[in-house]
Design a protein around this motif. Structure first.
Motif, PDB file in Angstrom:
ATOM      1  N   HIS A  87       0.848  -1.187   0.000  1.00 23.93           N
ATOM      2  CA  HIS A  87       0.000   0.000   0.000  1.00 23.93           C
ATOM      3  C   HIS A  87       0.883   1.236   0.000  1.00 23.93           C
ATOM      4  N   ILE A  88       0.889   1.947  -1.090  1.00 27.23           N
ATOM      5  CA  ILE A  88       1.745   3.142  -1.182  1.00 27.23           C
ATOM      6  C   ILE A  88       0.859   4.382  -1.209  1.00 27.23           C
ATOM      7  N   LEU A  89       1.044   5.197  -0.198  1.00 27.81           N
ATOM      8  CA  LEU A  89       0.303   6.456  -0.137  1.00 27.81           C
ATOM      9  C   LEU A  89       1.213   7.527  -0.730  1.00 27.81           C
ATOM     10  N   LEU A  90       0.754   8.098  -1.824  1.00 34.97           N
ATOM     11  CA  LEU A  90       1.591   9.090  -2.522  1.00 34.97           C
ATOM     12  C   LEU A  90       1.073  10.493  -2.228  1.00 34.97           C
ATOM     13  N   ASP A 117       1.584   1.330   3.813  1.00 34.47           N
ATOM     14  CA  ASP A 117       2.813   0.618   4.169  1.00 34.47           C
ATOM     15  C   ASP A 117       3.990   1.563   4.098  1.00 34.47           C
ATOM     16  N   VAL A 118       3.888   2.518   3.202  1.00 36.61           N
ATOM     17  CA  VAL A 118       4.905   3.563   3.107  1.00 36.61           C
ATOM     18  C   VAL A 118       4.227   4.819   2.559  1.00 36.61           C
ATOM     19  N   LEU A 119       4.682   5.954   3.060  1.00 36.80           N
ATOM     20  CA  LEU A 119       4.134   7.224   2.593  1.00 36.80           C
ATOM     21  C   LEU A 119       5.249   7.957   1.850  1.00 36.80           C
ATOM     22  N   LEU A 120       5.015   8.184   0.570  1.00 39.69           N
ATOM     23  CA  LEU A 120       6.033   8.869  -0.243  1.00 39.69           C
ATOM     24  C   LEU A 120       5.492  10.219  -0.693  1.00 39.69           C
ATOM     25  N   VAL A 121       6.203  11.283  -0.357  1.00 40.74           N
ATOM     26  CA  VAL A 121       5.810  12.606  -0.841  1.00 40.74           C
ATOM     27  C   VAL A 121       6.704  12.937  -2.035  1.00 40.74           C
ATOM     28  N   ALA A 122       6.081  12.973  -3.238  1.00 46.14           N
ATOM     29  CA  ALA A 122       6.860  13.189  -4.476  1.00 46.14           C
ATOM     30  C   ALA A 122       5.993  13.931  -5.498  1.00 46.14           C
ATOM     31  N   PRO A 123       6.312  15.125  -5.835  1.00 45.15           N
ATOM     32  CA  PRO A 123       7.439  15.907  -5.361  1.00 45.15           C
ATOM     33  C   PRO A 123       7.185  16.495  -3.977  1.00 45.15           C
ATOM     34  N   ALA A 124       8.273  16.690  -3.233  1.00 47.14           N
ATOM     35  CA  ALA A 124       8.186  17.393  -1.947  1.00 47.14           C
ATOM     36  C   ALA A 124       8.825  18.766  -2.140  1.00 47.14           C
ATOM     37  N   GLN A 141      27.184  -4.766  11.230  1.00 48.49           N
ATOM     38  CA  GLN A 141      26.302  -4.963  12.392  1.00 48.49           C
ATOM     39  C   GLN A 141      26.949  -5.884  13.420  1.00 48.49           C
ATOM     40  N   ALA A 142      27.678  -6.881  12.931  1.00 50.09           N
ATOM     41  CA  ALA A 142      28.358  -7.783  13.867  1.00 50.09           C
ATOM     42  C   ALA A 142      29.391  -6.993  14.672  1.00 50.09           C
ATOM     43  N   LYS A 143      30.094  -6.068  14.015  1.00 51.69           N
ATOM     44  CA  LYS A 143      31.147  -5.311  14.708  1.00 51.69           C
ATOM     45  C   LYS A 143      30.551  -4.362  15.748  1.00 51.69           C
ATOM     46  N   TYR A 144      29.526  -3.634  15.344  1.00 52.92           N
ATOM     47  CA  TYR A 144      29.000  -2.618  16.257  1.00 52.92           C
ATOM     48  C   TYR A 144      27.758  -3.091  17.009  1.00 52.92           C
ATOM     49  N   ASN A 145      27.369  -4.345  16.700  1.00 55.00           N
ATOM     50  CA  ASN A 145      26.227  -4.930  17.381  1.00 55.00           C
ATOM     51  C   ASN A 145      24.992  -4.043  17.284  1.00 55.00           C
ATOM     52  N   THR A 146      24.792  -3.490  16.086  1.00 54.19           N
ATOM     53  CA  THR A 146      23.617  -2.638  15.894  1.00 54.19           C
ATOM     54  C   THR A 146      22.671  -3.327  14.947  1.00 54.19           C
ATOM     55  N   ASP A 147      21.440  -3.014  15.055  1.00 56.55           N
ATOM     56  CA  ASP A 147      20.474  -3.478  14.076  1.00 56.55           C
ATOM     57  C   ASP A 147      19.994  -2.256  13.324  1.00 56.55           C
ATOM     58  N   SER A 148      20.679  -1.972  12.205  1.00 59.40           N
ATOM     59  CA  SER A 148      20.331  -0.755  11.484  1.00 59.40           C
ATOM     60  C   SER A 148      19.227  -0.996  10.468  1.00 59.40           C
ATOM     61  N   VAL A 149      18.723  -2.225  10.442  1.00 56.95           N
ATOM     62  CA  VAL A 149      17.691  -2.511   9.453  1.00 56.95           C
ATOM     63  C   VAL A 149      16.386  -1.837   9.879  1.00 56.95           C
ATOM     64  N   ILE A 150      15.885  -0.985   9.028  1.00 57.91           N
ATOM     65  CA  ILE A 150      14.607  -0.359   9.333  1.00 57.91           C
ATOM     66  C   ILE A 150      13.515  -1.283   8.844  1.00 57.91           C
ATOM     67  N   LYS A 151      12.737  -1.744   9.761  1.00 59.73           N
ATOM     68  CA  LYS A 151      11.630  -2.604   9.370  1.00 59.73           C
ATOM     69  C   LYS A 151      10.488  -1.716   8.918  1.00 59.73           C
ATOM     70  N   LEU A 152      10.065  -1.914   7.698  1.00 60.98           N
ATOM     71  CA  LEU A 152       8.912  -1.157   7.237  1.00 60.98           C
ATOM     72  C   LEU A 152       7.664  -1.827   7.774  1.00 60.98           C
ATOM     73  N   HIS A 153       6.704  -0.984   8.117  1.00 60.89           N
ATOM     74  CA  HIS A 153       5.448  -1.491   8.626  1.00 60.89           C
ATOM     75  C   HIS A 153       4.691  -2.049   7.428  1.00 60.89           C
ATOM     76  N   ALA A 154       4.848  -3.352   7.185  1.00 62.87           N
ATOM     77  CA  ALA A 154       4.245  -3.937   5.989  1.00 62.87           C
ATOM     78  C   ALA A 154       3.091  -4.825   6.395  1.00 62.87           C
ATOM     79  N   LYS A 155       2.003  -4.693   5.645  1.00 68.10           N
ATOM     80  CA  LYS A 155       0.812  -5.483   5.975  1.00 68.10           C
ATOM     81  C   LYS A 155       1.081  -6.965   5.696  1.00 68.10           C
ATOM     82  N   ASP A 156       1.816  -7.247   4.637  1.00 69.22           N
ATOM     83  CA  ASP A 156       2.214  -8.632   4.438  1.00 69.22           C
ATOM     84  C   ASP A 156       3.704  -8.646   4.156  1.00 69.22           C
ATOM     85  N   SER A 157       4.342  -9.695   4.553  1.00 65.96           N
ATOM     86  CA  SER A 157       5.792  -9.722   4.413  1.00 65.96           C
ATOM     87  C   SER A 157       6.214 -10.442   3.143  1.00 65.96           C
ATOM     88  N   ALA A 158       5.234 -10.718   2.284  1.00 63.95           N
ATOM     89  CA  ALA A 158       5.543 -11.456   1.057  1.00 63.95           C
ATOM     90  C   ALA A 158       6.465 -10.666   0.154  1.00 63.95           C
TER      91      ALA A 158
END
Ligand code: CTP
Length: 413
Positions: A8-11, A84-91, A396-413
């Motif tokens: 679901h893309i909200l433009l 699922d994501v909000l894209l402002v284009a053009p901003a 991530q292993a070195k700095y032990n960070t989880d930089s992965v941004i999980k997008l709020h997705a309705k389905d993970s397919a």
């Protein structure tokens, strides 16, 4: 992989001349299987009609915050929840400033404020507006809030000027959105890449250089940007177009490359040294073209700075990935360089006739302290994505960070 299917893309469309490209963007997103709903500001409606975007999205277009009928059908909260994501284009510059302030005085601003999904903006404005400290500060604020800033591109503008501020092309925006859903393994990271050969002048017409085409470095820069990083590419002379989403700095000599890298290194989380830096330069550069003589000639050379080793030896170095181009003893040479230059990782490949330089495919053997991985022969663009995924893993292993941004997705397919 197309991850946009079913998303679901909200433009959000704001009032800039680039709004006409939103129509093409909607078409492309739908072609890739996404569901698209459009929210327009009042100014956007001056540039493109809601009917166009309604026809292309197959959904009513939303504009009014206080329209009882619209609120009954799908109000700002429902729209925000749907995305699922909000894209402002053009901003526009104005909308970006309003976003920073957290305004909710029109439908699009209110939806942005109410939306818990990831927010992305594709700036579009005149180059002077883009370069203003006010705009740049606003973008820094948005980035710090984990808003994805896509673009802008550099080029000719509707106002007749040339420079940064053009909205990315719809195809590129669709590709970057796809990248966001792919995980954004380097989201928020600042990556500096060196690429291409360097040239060391002998006289005004001759130079020493090497066969590097820059293809691997450019592909790595692009893959890092796709993974969500903000990428600066310091490049020697090559015949390649700069990837749109990458900030490019063009240099010629090793000393210029060294200076450009050191200027940006304090703002760098990850340094990828893909450049084939010319190890030596002529001790002196002749002011005039050197005339041939039958006696032959000897060229006195002096060493260039080792850029990667200098970076890795800084008191607080970024994560460093080096490359090793070898004709023989690949693993031994690569591991030596890993140790000698105190790197976090090294990607080694065989070079020689038809291998490594100037060709479109490659294979890499990647080494780090305590591990290695083989990345099999494939196109450099694909290989670069695999290398960046591995780099993100090691980072991530070195700095032990989880930089992965999980997008709020309705389905993970
Ligand atoms: N490199 C660098 N600056 C230099 C030379 C090399 O930043 N002056 C980086 C390259 O970008 C690469 C890595 O160091 O990531 C390895 O370069 P390599 O080709 O092995 O060059 P050298 O270290 O000079 O080793 P060799 O003796 O094989 O030429």
């Amino acid at each position: 992989m197309n991850t946009l299917s079913g998303k679901h893309i909200l433009l959000g469309v704001t009032g800039g001349i680039a709004a006409y490209k939103s129509a093409e963007l909607v078409r492309r997103l739908r072609e890739q299987g996404a569901e698209v709903r459009v929210v327009m500001t009042a100014a956007a409606r001056e540039f493109i009609t809601p009917l166009t975007l309604q026809a292309l999205s197959g959904q009513p277009v939303h504009s009014d915050l206080l329209d009882p009928r619209a609120e009954a059908a799908m109000g700002h909260i429902e729209l925000a929840r749907w995305a699922d994501v909000l894209l402002v284009a053009p901003a526009t510059a104005d909308f970006i400033a309003r976003l920073v302030q957290g305004r909710a005085d029109d439908l699009l601003a209110a939806v942005c404020l109410a939306c818990e999904a990831s927010l992305a903006v594709a700036p579009a404005m005149n180059r002077a507006m883009w370069q203003q400290p006010a705009t740049q500060d606003n973008l820094e604020t948005l980035r710090a809030r984990r808003v994805h800033v896509l673009g802008p591109a550099t080029g000719s503008q509707a106002c007749g000027e040339t420079g940064p501020g053009r909205m990315l092309e719809p195809e590129e925006l669709a590709r970057q959105l796809d990248g966001l859903f792919q995980g954004g393994a380097l989201a928020g990271r600042r990556v500096l890449v060196s690429a291409g050969p360097t040239r060391e002048a002998i006289d005004p017409v001759r130079y020493i250089s090497n066969r590097s085409s820059g293809k691997m470095g450019y592909a790595v820069a692009r893959a890092a940007a796709e993974a969500g990083a903000r990428v600066t590419l310091v490049t020697g002379p090559v015949a390649l177009a700069l990837p749109e989403q990458v900030n490019g700095i063009q240099v010629e000599t090793a000393e210029q490359m060294h200076a450009a890298v050191m200027e940006h290194i304090a703002d760098t989380d990850i340094f990828i040294a893909a450049a084939a830096v010319t190890d030596y330069r002529p001790q002196s550069v002749a002011g005039q073209k050197i005339k041939k003589s039958t006696a032959g000639m000897t060229l006195a050379l002096e060493s260039n700075p080792d850029i990667l080793a200098t970076v890795a030896a800084l008191p607080e170095p970024p994560f460093t990935l080096g490359f090793a181009a070898e004709t023989d003893s690949l693993e031994a040479n690569a591991r030596n360089k890993l140790r000698a230059k105190s790197l976090d990782m090294i990607a080694a490949n065989v070079v020689g006739p038809g291998q490594g330089f100037e060709v479109d495919d490659n294979a890499l053997q990647v080494f780090w302290d305590g591990g290695e991985r083989q990345l099999g022969r494939t196109r450099k663009t694909r290989l670069a994505r695999q290398l960046v995924a591995l780099l993100a893993e090691r980072y991530q292993a070195k700095y032990n960070t989880d930089s992965v941004i999980k997008l709020h997705a309705k389905d993970s397919a």
